[in-house]
Scaffold this motif. Structure first.
Motif, PDB file in Angstrom:
ATOM      1  N   LEU A  24      12.642  46.896 -24.836  1.00  0.00           N
ATOM      2  CA  LEU A  24      13.627  46.321 -23.909  1.00  0.00           C
ATOM      3  C   LEU A  24      12.958  45.970 -22.594  1.00  0.00           C
ATOM      4  O   LEU A  24      12.012  46.641 -22.166  1.00  0.00           O
ATOM      5  N   ASP A  25      13.463  44.919 -21.954  1.00  0.00           N
ATOM      6  CA  ASP A  25      13.059  44.612 -20.587  1.00  0.00           C
ATOM      7  C   ASP A  25      14.365  44.706 -19.792  1.00  0.00           C
ATOM      8  O   ASP A  25      15.199  43.800 -19.882  1.00  0.00           O
ATOM      9  N   GLY A  26      14.594  45.832 -19.119  1.00  0.00           N
ATOM     10  CA  GLY A  26      15.923  46.098 -18.545  1.00  0.00           C
ATOM     11  C   GLY A  26      16.870  46.303 -19.712  1.00  0.00           C
ATOM     12  O   GLY A  26      16.621  47.151 -20.570  1.00  0.00           O
ATOM     13  N   ASP A  27      17.942  45.474 -19.792  1.00  0.00           N
ATOM     14  CA  ASP A  27      18.802  45.602 -20.966  1.00  0.00           C
ATOM     15  C   ASP A  27      18.654  44.408 -21.913  1.00  0.00           C
ATOM     16  O   ASP A  27      19.516  44.146 -22.746  1.00  0.00           O
ATOM     17  N   VAL A  28      17.533  43.685 -21.769  1.00  0.00           N
ATOM     18  CA  VAL A  28      17.280  42.543 -22.660  1.00  0.00           C
ATOM     19  C   VAL A  28      16.311  42.972 -23.764  1.00  0.00           C
ATOM     20  O   VAL A  28      15.230  43.503 -23.489  1.00  0.00           O
ATOM     21  N   ILE A  29      16.717  42.764 -25.005  1.00  0.00           N
ATOM     22  CA  ILE A  29      15.873  43.122 -26.145  1.00  0.00           C
ATOM     23  C   ILE A  29      14.766  42.073 -26.275  1.00  0.00           C
ATOM     24  O   ILE A  29      15.049  40.886 -26.420  1.00  0.00           O
ATOM     25  N   THR A  30      13.499  42.511 -26.200  1.00  0.00           N
ATOM     26  CA  THR A  30      12.411  41.526 -26.248  1.00  0.00           C
ATOM     27  C   THR A  30      11.927  41.277 -27.675  1.00  0.00           C
ATOM     28  O   THR A  30      11.212  40.307 -27.922  1.00  0.00           O
TER      29      THR A  30
END
Ligand SMILES: Nc1ncnc2c1ncn2[C@@H]1O[C@H](COP(=O)(O)OP(=O)(O)O)[C@@H](O)[C@H]1O
Ligand SMILES: O=C(OP(=O)(O)O)[C@H](O)COP(=O)(O)O
Length: 396
Positions: A24-30
């Motif tokens: 995750l990058d913050g709450d974004v799934i990478t």
């Protein structure tokens, strides 16, 4: 292991232990590779009219709720992939979990909050683990083990819960085991294993047994510095497992005794700090400055490793060669991936981050014989260890 065909799941509450541990990058799934890999079993169960309760961990929050490690973004992505709403319980075995399960209709799917918010999940105390397992098992009628990446963990959701409910293995676990059996039974030689990544302490443990099985062992990534230090080099501020130096010296001796080629980096990219835009230089491993940290293998090492992989007939690779998330330090990982893609060998890449690296670098997934969702799990399988999450799924 039983598969799902042995159970009539319609109208029943089925607890699926998946591995949804995505970067995750913050709450974004990478990278959603592990969520995608979990979909076939969930879809099969929902399609058969089960009430599907998915449970999983994310990161290592150490037994306490921590919003940074919430599975909420994963519930959303899982819903998109399934094409159906996924209800999200904001706790694991509390009021929200009970109400969410209660509200499930046949064919619907729910995801519980991060298992590792509960101290019982990873507890070394059998009684504490069992007490938590009872609560989890009480939510369901059947258990399906499909979290391949976590089957090496003796955790409540992996090991104890299947002991309390009728259980089966999911599609992902069965597919992963099929490939790994092929690697363990009669691997064509030369057989090379490439190790890297950052879970150094965990993965050093597998090396002793691997040395009895492989012809070549290539070590890069964060793993390499403990070996370089054990050989007497200074590694500056690079990742180092000081307390395992003696063990690593033992591996170096053992490899020499057995005639296993243990290949270490000869140069690295030495960075000023752990950051995307940090200053760095290529240095020989004999000259890593005290105030720098190695964040990737260097160009001579990339060539050396590619050469050692060129005539291998079987290769297992776990762990990125550098901090591939930063463009400047992705070259080593790319070089190893490309060496495997160009090879005629049976090639298996394992591990959440290793698989994510292949996709992030835009490399073709079909360039490998198999991309496994488990790094540590695959390694422990290959070293011949009994895996708690697989033992628990056996018919008794
Ligand atoms: N030299 C290094 N120093 C610090 N971290 C590293 C280094 N090389 C690789 N890494 C990190 O290792 C992580 C992956 O490690 P790991 O979890 O062991 O792999 P996997 O998930 O494939 O099993 C990546 O996030 C990567 O940035
Ligand atoms: O990411 C995982 O393993 P991996 O990095 O070895 O592939 C699994 O989700 C297990 O996680 P853990 O190593 O925190 O127990």
């Amino acid at each position: 292991m039983k598969d799902l065909s042995e159970f009539d799941v319609a109208g029943r509450r089925v607890l699926v232990r998946a591995d949804l541990n995505v970067p995750l990058d913050g709450d974004v799934i990478t990278d959603d590779g592990r969520i995608r890999a979990s979909v076939p079993t969930i879809r099969e169960l929902a399609g058969k009219g089960a009430r599907v309760i998915v449970t999983a961990h994310l990161g290592r929050p150490k037994g306490r709720p921590n919003p940074e490690y919430s599975l909420a973004p994963v519930a959303e992505r899982l819903g998109e992939l399934l094409g159906a709403d996924v209800a999200f319980a904001t706790d694991v075995v509390g009021e929200s979990a009970r109400a969410t399960v209660e509200a499930l209709q046949d064919g619907q799917v729910a995801l519980l909050e991060n298992l590792r918010f509960e101290p019982g999940e990873e507890s070394k105390d059998d009684a504490e683990r069992a007490a938590f397992a009872e609560k989890l098992a009480a939510l369901a009628d059947l258990y399906v083990g499909d979290g391949f990446g976590a089957v090496h963990r003796k955790h409540a959701s992996v090991y104890d819960v299947p002991g309390l409910l009728p259980h089966a293995a999911g599609q992902l676990v069965l597919a992963e085991v099929r490939v790994l059996e092929k690697l363990t039974e009669a691997p064509e030689r030369p057989y090379a294993v490439v190790l890297g990544g950052a879970k150094v302490s965990d993965k050093l443990g597998v090396i002793g047994n691997l040395l009895t099985k492989v012809d070549r062992l290539l070590i890069g990534g964060g793993m390499a510095y403990t070996f370089l230090k054990a050989q007497g080099y200074e590694v500056g501020r690079s990742l180092l497992q000081e307390d395992q130096l003696d063990q690593v010296r033992g591996f170096l001796d053992e490899a020499a005794k057995r005639g296993v080629e243990l290949v270490l980096p000869v140069d690295v990219l030495a960075a000023v700090e752990f950051a995307e835009d940090t200053e760095y230089e290529v240095v020989d491993v004999t000259a890593i400055p005290a105030d720098r940290q190695g964040l990737d293998i260097g160009p001579r090492t990339r060539e050396l490793f590619a050469g050692k992989l060129a005539d291998a007939r079987t290769v297992f690779w776990n762990g990125p060669m550098g901090v591939f998330e930063f463009e400047a330090f992705s070259g080593g990982t790319r070089a190893v991936a490309e060496a495997l893609i160009g090879s005629e060998a049976f090639t298996v890449v394992g591990g959440g981050d290793s698989a994510a690296a292949v996709r992030r670098l835009g490399l073709p997934e079909d360039g490998f014989s198999h991309i496994s969702t488990g790094g540590g799990a695959s390694l422990e399988y290959l070293e011949g260890k009994t895996l708690p999450g697989l033992v628990a799924l056996e018919d008794k």
